[in-house]
Enzyme design. Structure first.
Site, PDB file in Angstrom:
ATOM      1  N   CYS A   1      -5.082  -4.661   0.282  1.00 35.91           N
ATOM      2  CA  CYS A   1      -5.087  -3.203   0.310  1.00 35.91           C
ATOM      3  C   CYS A   1      -4.849  -2.641  -1.092  1.00 35.91           C
ATOM      4  CB  CYS A   1      -4.100  -2.666   1.345  1.00 35.91           C
ATOM      5  SG  CYS A   1      -4.438  -0.936   1.814  1.00 35.91           S
TER       6      CYS A   1
ATOM      7  N   HIS B   1      -5.319  -5.593   6.312  1.00 40.57           N
ATOM      8  CA  HIS B   1      -3.944  -6.091   6.212  1.00 40.57           C
ATOM      9  C   HIS B   1      -3.730  -7.302   7.130  1.00 40.57           C
ATOM     10  CE1 HIS B   1      -1.892  -2.977   3.819  1.00 40.57           C
ATOM     11  NE2 HIS B   1      -2.720  -2.111   4.391  1.00 40.57           N
TER      12      HIS B   1
ATOM     13  N   GLU C   1      -1.441  -9.381   6.804  1.00 35.85           N
ATOM     14  CA  GLU C   1      -0.023  -9.741   6.765  1.00 35.85           C
ATOM     15  C   GLU C   1       0.840  -8.981   7.760  1.00 35.85           C
ATOM     16  OE1 GLU C   1       0.113  -6.020   4.227  1.00 35.85           O
ATOM     17  OE2 GLU C   1      -1.354  -7.453   4.969  1.00 35.85           O
TER      18      GLU C   1
END
Length: 239
Positions: free
Chosen positions: A87, A177, A179
């Site tokens: 990002c 994303h 994560e």
């Protein structure tokens, strides 16, 4: 054990799942928090670098550590150190290498979106193992609008916005994303609550969808951590 530096830009944007998966894959992680006063180290002294997301704008020169970080990203790129930007990290990498990042004229990207892989993704050293149909969590206002010279789009939205980019032989950026989990997103949602209420966005539904897809997202993106550990391990040693 590959050494991976994690650059974190805010308390509410930690490595979460990617950090756990990289550790499981045999990496040793060192977290740099420049917003808390940590100096940006020499990125070429690590086997790999993970640059996380954050609320800042990649072209904002008033962020004290962005200038030194971009300089180090250019050095890592030249030295062939594997770098993965997520990002904001993806946007900083694009900006450091001569691209441009701007507010997305189509508006904020939110929630679970399909990843639109291009033909180039299938043979990519890092992304090839995950370049099959899957969804990823998006939560961003800005996008890369001009790619640096030599960049290759590996995935894009139907509107043509880059989702995954290879910036060089060992430098990659993800607009999505991999994560995060729903718990990580909740403070982000709280920060955006007023704007989302005005736009009629149902945050509860968005967060519930991410929570319900937890197993799907783990299956989809844990292999990316293993792939990055492999690439970092292969790149390790004297340069």
């Amino acid at each position: 054990m590959p050494s991976v530096l994690v650059v974190q830009h805010e308390d509410e944007c930690p490595p979460v799942l990617l950090g756990r998966w990289l550790t499981e894959a045999g990496c040793t992680l060192e977290v740099c928090r420049p917003y808390a006063g940590d100096a940006v180290p020499d990125l070429t002294s690590y086997d790999g670098v993970l640059v996380l997301g954050g609320p800042q704008q990649a072209e904002d020169d008033t962020v004290a550590w962005f200038g030194p970080l971009k300089e180090q990203l250019r050095a890592a790129h030249t030295a062939g150190v594997p770098v993965l930007g997520v990002c904001l990290g993806h946007q900083l990498l694009a900006s450091a290498l001569g691209g441009r990042v701007e507010r997305n004229p189509r508006g904020q990207q939110l929630g679970l979106l399909d990843v639109g892989w291009t033909a180039d993704a299938a043979t990519d050293e890092l992304l090839g193992p995950v370049a099959t149909p899957r969804r990823g969590v998006h939560w961003n206002d800005d996008v890369v609008t001009v790619l640096p010279a030599g960049a290759t789009v590996l995935a894009q939205t139907p509107a043509g916005e880059p989702q995954v980019v290879r910036f060089g032989p060992r430098a990659w950026g993800l607009q999505l994303h991999p994560e995060v989990d729903a718990a990580t997103l909740r403070p982000w949602a709280a920060d955006d609550r007023e704007a989302h209420v005005l736009r009629g966005i149902d945050q509860d539904t968005l967060l519930a969808q991410v929570e319900d897809a937890a197993d799907e997202l783990t299956e989809a993106w844990r292999p990316l951590a293993r792939s990055f550990a492999r690439v970092a391990g292969a790149a390790g040693g004297p340069r």
